[in-house]
Design a protein around this motif. Structure first.
Motif, PDB file in Angstrom:
ATOM      1  N   LYS A   1       7.555  -7.892 -30.419  1.00 53.83           N
ATOM      2  CA  LYS A   1       8.972  -9.318 -30.953  1.00 53.83           C
ATOM      3  C   LYS A   1       8.664 -10.135 -32.356  1.00 53.83           C
ATOM      4  O   LYS A   1       8.853 -10.283 -33.366  1.00 53.83           O
ATOM      5  CB  LYS A   1       8.708 -10.153 -29.737  1.00 53.83           C
ATOM      6  CG  LYS A   1       9.835 -11.295 -30.476  1.00 53.83           C
ATOM      7  CD  LYS A   1      10.257 -12.252 -28.868  1.00 53.83           C
ATOM      8  CE  LYS A   1       9.849 -13.099 -28.496  1.00 53.83           C
ATOM      9  NZ  LYS A   1       9.875 -14.674 -27.654  1.00 53.83           N
ATOM     10  N   ALA A   2       6.647 -10.199 -31.828  1.00 52.69           N
ATOM     11  CA  ALA A   2       5.855 -11.353 -33.226  1.00 52.69           C
ATOM     12  C   ALA A   2       6.621 -10.727 -34.224  1.00 52.69           C
ATOM     13  O   ALA A   2       6.262 -10.719 -35.470  1.00 52.69           O
ATOM     14  CB  ALA A   2       4.654 -11.786 -32.927  1.00 52.69           C
TER      15      ALA A   2
ATOM     16  N   GLY B   1       8.514  -5.305 -25.901  1.00 50.69           N
ATOM     17  CA  GLY B   1       9.153  -4.777 -25.680  1.00 50.69           C
ATOM     18  C   GLY B   1       9.879  -3.818 -26.799  1.00 50.69           C
ATOM     19  O   GLY B   1       9.116  -3.442 -27.687  1.00 50.69           O
ATOM     20  N   ASP B   2      11.150  -3.059 -26.798  1.00 52.54           N
ATOM     21  CA  ASP B   2      11.868  -2.639 -27.375  1.00 52.54           C
ATOM     22  C   ASP B   2      12.261  -3.055 -28.079  1.00 52.54           C
ATOM     23  O   ASP B   2      14.285  -3.399 -27.864  1.00 52.54           O
ATOM     24  CB  ASP B   2      12.755  -1.667 -26.955  1.00 52.54           C
ATOM     25  CG  ASP B   2      13.180  -0.703 -27.882  1.00 52.54           C
ATOM     26  OD1 ASP B   2      12.741  -0.237 -28.803  1.00 52.54           O
ATOM     27  OD2 ASP B   2      14.079   0.153 -27.291  1.00 52.54           O
TER      28      ASP B   2
ATOM     29  N   VAL C   1      16.387  -4.300 -27.033  1.00 50.44           N
ATOM     30  CA  VAL C   1      17.289  -2.734 -25.920  1.00 50.44           C
ATOM     31  C   VAL C   1      16.956  -3.796 -24.134  1.00 50.44           C
ATOM     32  O   VAL C   1      15.075  -3.627 -24.224  1.00 50.44           O
ATOM     33  CB  VAL C   1      16.313  -1.777 -26.589  1.00 50.44           C
ATOM     34  CG1 VAL C   1      17.184  -0.069 -25.487  1.00 50.44           C
ATOM     35  CG2 VAL C   1      16.656  -1.086 -27.746  1.00 50.44           C
ATOM     36  N   VAL C   2      18.087  -3.722 -24.281  1.00 51.42           N
ATOM     37  CA  VAL C   2      17.814  -4.085 -22.541  1.00 51.42           C
ATOM     38  C   VAL C   2      18.032  -2.398 -21.606  1.00 51.42           C
ATOM     39  O   VAL C   2      19.373  -2.219 -22.311  1.00 51.42           O
ATOM     40  CB  VAL C   2      19.025  -5.338 -22.467  1.00 51.42           C
ATOM     41  CG1 VAL C   2      19.215  -5.459 -20.338  1.00 51.42           C
ATOM     42  CG2 VAL C   2      17.884  -6.246 -22.872  1.00 51.42           C
TER      43      VAL C   2
ATOM     44  N   ASN D   1      21.261  -9.609 -29.489  1.00 57.89           N
ATOM     45  CA  ASN D   1      20.600 -10.529 -30.151  1.00 57.89           C
ATOM     46  C   ASN D   1      19.096 -10.812 -29.906  1.00 57.89           C
ATOM     47  O   ASN D   1      19.052 -11.377 -28.474  1.00 57.89           O
ATOM     48  CB  ASN D   1      20.784 -11.512 -30.514  1.00 57.89           C
ATOM     49  CG  ASN D   1      22.059 -11.147 -31.447  1.00 57.89           C
ATOM     50  OD1 ASN D   1      21.858 -10.111 -32.418  1.00 57.89           O
ATOM     51  ND2 ASN D   1      22.960 -12.276 -31.407  1.00 57.89           N
ATOM     52  N   ALA D   2      18.080 -10.710 -29.913  1.00 59.71           N
ATOM     53  CA  ALA D   2      16.885 -11.269 -29.014  1.00 59.71           C
ATOM     54  C   ALA D   2      16.777 -12.858 -29.125  1.00 59.71           C
ATOM     55  O   ALA D   2      17.084 -13.650 -30.432  1.00 59.71           O
ATOM     56  CB  ALA D   2      15.612 -11.032 -30.467  1.00 59.71           C
ATOM     57  N   VAL D   3      15.867 -13.530 -28.259  1.00 58.76           N
ATOM     58  CA  VAL D   3      15.883 -14.893 -28.476  1.00 58.76           C
ATOM     59  C   VAL D   3      14.248 -14.951 -27.811  1.00 58.76           C
ATOM     60  O   VAL D   3      13.631 -14.432 -27.521  1.00 58.76           O
ATOM     61  CB  VAL D   3      16.625 -16.071 -26.956  1.00 58.76           C
ATOM     62  CG1 VAL D   3      18.381 -14.771 -27.510  1.00 58.76           C
ATOM     63  CG2 VAL D   3      16.748 -14.892 -25.860  1.00 58.76           C
TER      64      VAL D   3
END
Length: 124
Positions: A83-84, A65-66, A45-46, A56-58
């Motif tokens: 993210k992990a 983060g969310d 989420v940005v 999409n997460a990179v």
């Protein structure tokens, strides 16, 4: 005894040894997950001012983060704390998908039953 891999791309494969089947299993799994990859997404989420979007997460995204992971069985994006954790959840969903598809293990091959004998009939 023969062994079977339920290859969803090239059709089920039968092997003479369990070692051959075990070697073919990850190849079949990878091909299937590549074809079905659209089912698995991880987004972040940005927030930009008053705008909130998902993308999409990179790899370069921060670990905290969310994050959200799409669960194909519920049809919802599940919130995840890092993210992990999101990457781990995607792997869990992929593993469950392989189980559902019968691609989680090598199976003992069971040949199809022989066709029933035909009974000759007289022509009247």
């Amino acid at each position: 005894m023969k062994y079977q891999v339920n290859d969803k791309i090239n059709g089920s494969q039968v092997f003479d040894t369990e070692a051959e089947a075990q070697a073919a299993l990850p190849v079949a799994q990878a091909a299937f997950l590549e074809r079905e990859g659209y089912r698995f997404s991880m987004v972040v989420v940005v927030v930009d001012g008053n705008n909130t979007t998902w993308r999409n997460a990179v790899e370069s995204d921060a670990d905290d983060g969310d994050y959200r992971v799409f669960n194909q069985w519920t049809g919802q994006h599940e919130p995840v704390s890092t993210k992990a954790a999101a990457q781990a959840r995607v792997q869990e969903l992929k593993a469950a998908f392989l189980v559902e598809a019968g691609l989680d293990k090598v199976y003992e091959y069971v040949p199809p039953p022989a066709p029933a004998p035909t009974i000759p009939t007289e022509v009247l």
